[in-house]
Enzyme design. Sequence first.
Site, short mmCIF file in Angstrom:
data_model
loop_
_atom_site.label_atom_id
_atom_site.label_comp_id
_atom_site.label_asym_id
_atom_site.label_seq_id
_atom_site.Cartn_x
_atom_site.Cartn_y
_atom_site.Cartn_z
N ASP A 124 -0.53 -121.75 47.82
CA ASP A 124 0.27 -119.95 46.33
C ASP A 124 0.84 -121.41 45.49
O ASP A 124 1.29 -121.93 45.83
CB ASP A 124 1.17 -119.46 46.98
CG ASP A 124 0.81 -118.70 48.03
OD1 ASP A 124 -0.41 -118.00 48.10
OD2 ASP A 124 1.80 -117.90 49.04
N GLU A 132 -4.11 -111.25 44.34
CA GLU A 132 -3.35 -112.20 44.32
C GLU A 132 -3.62 -113.48 43.97
O GLU A 132 -4.23 -113.73 43.93
CB GLU A 132 -3.34 -112.71 45.73
CG GLU A 132 -1.83 -112.29 47.18
CD GLU A 132 -1.89 -112.57 47.85
OE1 GLU A 132 -1.38 -113.55 48.00
OE2 GLU A 132 -0.91 -110.84 48.87
N TRP A 189 -1.46 -115.77 42.28
CA TRP A 189 -1.57 -117.07 42.87
C TRP A 189 -2.18 -117.73 44.26
O TRP A 189 -1.77 -119.04 44.34
CB TRP A 189 0.08 -116.63 43.11
CG TRP A 189 0.70 -116.11 44.04
CD1 TRP A 189 0.75 -115.98 45.72
CD2 TRP A 189 0.60 -114.56 43.41
NE1 TRP A 189 0.93 -115.00 46.19
CE2 TRP A 189 0.74 -113.92 44.86
CE3 TRP A 189 0.66 -113.85 42.51
CZ2 TRP A 189 1.28 -112.97 45.43
CZ3 TRP A 189 0.72 -112.73 42.92
CH2 TRP A 189 1.32 -111.83 44.05
ZN LIG Z 1 -0.82 -116.75 49.64
#
Ligand SMILES: [Zn+2]
Length: 316
Positions: free
Chosen positions: A238, A284, A286
């Site tokens: 991330d 997501e 990230w």
């Molecule tokens: Zn993740």
Amino acid sequence: MAKKMKLKKQAKIGIFIIIILIIGCIFGVKLYKEYLYKQTYEYKLLEISYSLEESNILIDNLNDKELNKILELEYNNNIFKLVTEKYFIFNNLEKYLDYISKADTKNLTNIVAMVNVNRDRDYYEEPEKASIDNHELMLVNKYYYLGEDYEPEDITAISPTYAYEGNKINEEVLAAFKNLAEEAKISGYTILINSSYRDYNSQKEVWESRKALYGTRQADAFAARAGFSEHQTGYAIDVADFYDINDKFGETESFLWMKNNCYNYGFILRYPEDKEEITGYSYEPWHYRYVGIEVAKEIKNLNITFDEYYAYYIDK
Ligand SMILES: [Zn+2]
């Protein structure tokens, strides 16, 4: 005179026999040809109601074993349409047909994509152990999990130049990320690793504490269950922008840079926008997964998710 007559009669009989033989041959050849035609897939498919055009599509797209399987099934007007779908996997045929009758969508491209990534089953239903032979390309999602005892090799601590404190990742991934971060910096962006390798037990803690507070549904929406997180592979990261303190990475320019460049370093945006149905995860911006440069570029070009790529190009 009598001898001549006799000869003439014999000649007539001879000609008659020859004619009979010729007719016999023609008829025999015709019967034989018919016999041969009846052995063809075209004939057999026509017999179970496929049109000539439909049977030609099936013959062009399937091998002998597959065609014989089709002959065991009843006529179904979805079969010849399914076989021309780009990501059609023959072993999933019966699952596609079953899913068509249950799914909201009748779009066959969607049907194929969904079944290929197991979405004809509920999340976590009958999960399988992830295949770990090829670490770089292992698939861990809501259908493939890593055991409690799975600890990836070559996990190394990440220097604070590239990550927030306490982060660890696979060595190869770290080397690739360093290249990426250096290049991003030249363009004016500081991209840092926010979260990386997480072991089974820490994932378990995250999920269970959430479950204790809000119940299973909320916990599932917030985090992967233990063993089902890609972070346990050591190949997922991330990231955050240096100035991003509010978890709004998707709105930063660093994100745009990542989106356009990450695959050149072997990373893919793992949970893209509008692919929740396929990946099982909300968008997501990230979260990135290292799959190596070649595969990352291929996934980018094909514009598919890793789950779809795995089903068609690795697992099939
Ligand atoms: Zn993740």
